[in-house]
Enzyme design. Structure first.
Site, PDB file in Angstrom:
ATOM      1  N   ASP A  77       0.884  -1.078  -0.083  1.00  0.00           N
ATOM      2  CA  ASP A  77       0.081  -0.039  -0.039  1.00  0.00           C
ATOM      3  C   ASP A  77       0.984   1.100   0.143  1.00  0.00           C
ATOM      4  OD1 ASP A  77      -2.899   1.073   0.936  1.00  0.00           O
ATOM      5  OD2 ASP A  77      -1.273   2.333   1.513  1.00  0.00           O
ATOM      6  N   LYS A 124      -2.984   5.937  -4.160  1.00  0.00           N
ATOM      7  CA  LYS A 124      -3.865   6.741  -3.711  1.00  0.00           C
ATOM      8  C   LYS A 124      -3.805   8.080  -4.441  1.00  0.00           C
ATOM      9  CE  LYS A 124      -3.614   4.720   0.963  1.00  0.00           C
ATOM     10  NZ  LYS A 124      -2.341   4.580   0.933  1.00  0.00           N
ATOM     11  N   HIS A 170      -7.757   9.763  -1.578  1.00  0.00           N
ATOM     12  CA  HIS A 170      -6.710   9.634  -0.359  1.00  0.00           C
ATOM     13  C   HIS A 170      -7.877  10.293   0.955  1.00  0.00           C
ATOM     14  CE1 HIS A 170      -2.636   9.341   1.195  1.00  0.00           C
ATOM     15  NE2 HIS A 170      -3.360   9.231   2.136  1.00  0.00           N
TER      16      HIS A 170
END
Length: 281
Positions: A46, A76, A109
């Site tokens: 991530d 993101k 995000h």
């Protein structure tokens, strides 16, 4: 080698429940520690544009010897890039840095309510999914009201919602909203911050019971309640330790004891910004 269990999105795709996060990891360090995470068994990474380490993650992917089908990558969209056309452009820039043709998961995000571009931004993510550039789309740091607005105005339900979530701030209401709407919940800062949670006497007693570390017990709690969880460490031994949390099996009494640590009712527990009012570029 042990592998993470997977959870299924509302779009039919799957995500490894235990992943590795690289927030606050410098780009050159990210390359090294992501390789170490792969070696430990992690297959879910991530990252985000604002972390400044997508390129380092991309180099680690390229040198890993793993095929795209063997790994799961999330990045993101940053707040300053919200808006339909700017989202499409920012996505291509992220993909160039990652060295990927197709992304497993793309997230907005932050909701940024004052900016009020998140619906148009969500429409851009929907378009990227239609084009086959992204397999699954979701959001991070939203409120239940913001999630509902996305669903009402586009008809597309996010696959996942990534939020601050740890035993001191367990986000029960948002988790229940997500479950009711088929949205998985993912935890950032899953171990809290500053070490207080890992020194908690309740966590320590459960760790002793299972001959595990405090961090492993907290990760096992996340897994037990159905969260996707992305602990971060830049220390190789702790990266391995975190992945080994998969071998820790908590019983119902353990889970309830950790549930009881929640501080939301007292107005405490949150570490990061409140998505309902956050406004930063």
């Amino acid at each position: 080698m042990t592998s993470s269990p997977t959870l299924t999105f509302n779009d039919g795709n799957t995500i490894p429940q235990l992943g590795y996060g690289v927030w606050q990891v410098e780009d050159d360090v990210a390359e090294k520690v992501v390789r170490q995470a792969f070696e430990a068994g992690f297959r879910h990474i991530d990252t985000a544009k604002i972390y400044g380490n997508e390129a380092g993650v991309g180099r680690a992917i390229a040198s890993s010897g793993l095929s795209p089908e063997q790994i799961f990558i999330t990045t993101k969209l940053w707040n300053a890039d919200q808006g339909y056309e700017s989202t499409l452009a920012a996505f291509e820039e992220s993909m160039d840095r990652l060295g990927l043709e197709t992304l497993d998961l793309y997230l907005i995000h932050w909701m940024q309510p004052k900016q009020d571009k998140y619906v148009d931004t969500w429409k851009a993510l929907i378009e990227l999914q239609k084009r086959g550039r992204v397999k699954s789309i979701g959001v991070s740091n939203f409120t239940a009201e913001g999630l509902q607005r996305l669903i009402d105005e586009t008809g597309v339900v996010p696959a996942i919602h990534q939020i601050e979530l740890h035993p001191y701030f367990s986000q029960r209401e948002l988790r229940e909203f997500g479950a009711a709407n088929g949205i998985l919940t993912q935890a950032w800062s899953p171990l809290g911050q500053g070490g207080e949670l890992l020194q908690d006497t309740t966590v320590a007693s459960i760790a002793a019971k299972h001959q595990a570390t405090a961090a492993q017990v907290v990760i096992a709690w996340h897994l037990a309640i159905g969260n996707v969880v992305i602990p971060k460490s830049v220390t190789e031994s702790r990266i391995k330790e975190n992945f080994a949390a998969l071998e820790v099996s908590l019983d119902a009494q353990d889970v309830e004891a950790i549930n009881g640590l929640d501080r939301t009712a007292s107005g405490e527990g949150r570490i990061g910004p409140d998505p309902a009012v956050s406004d930063f570029a």
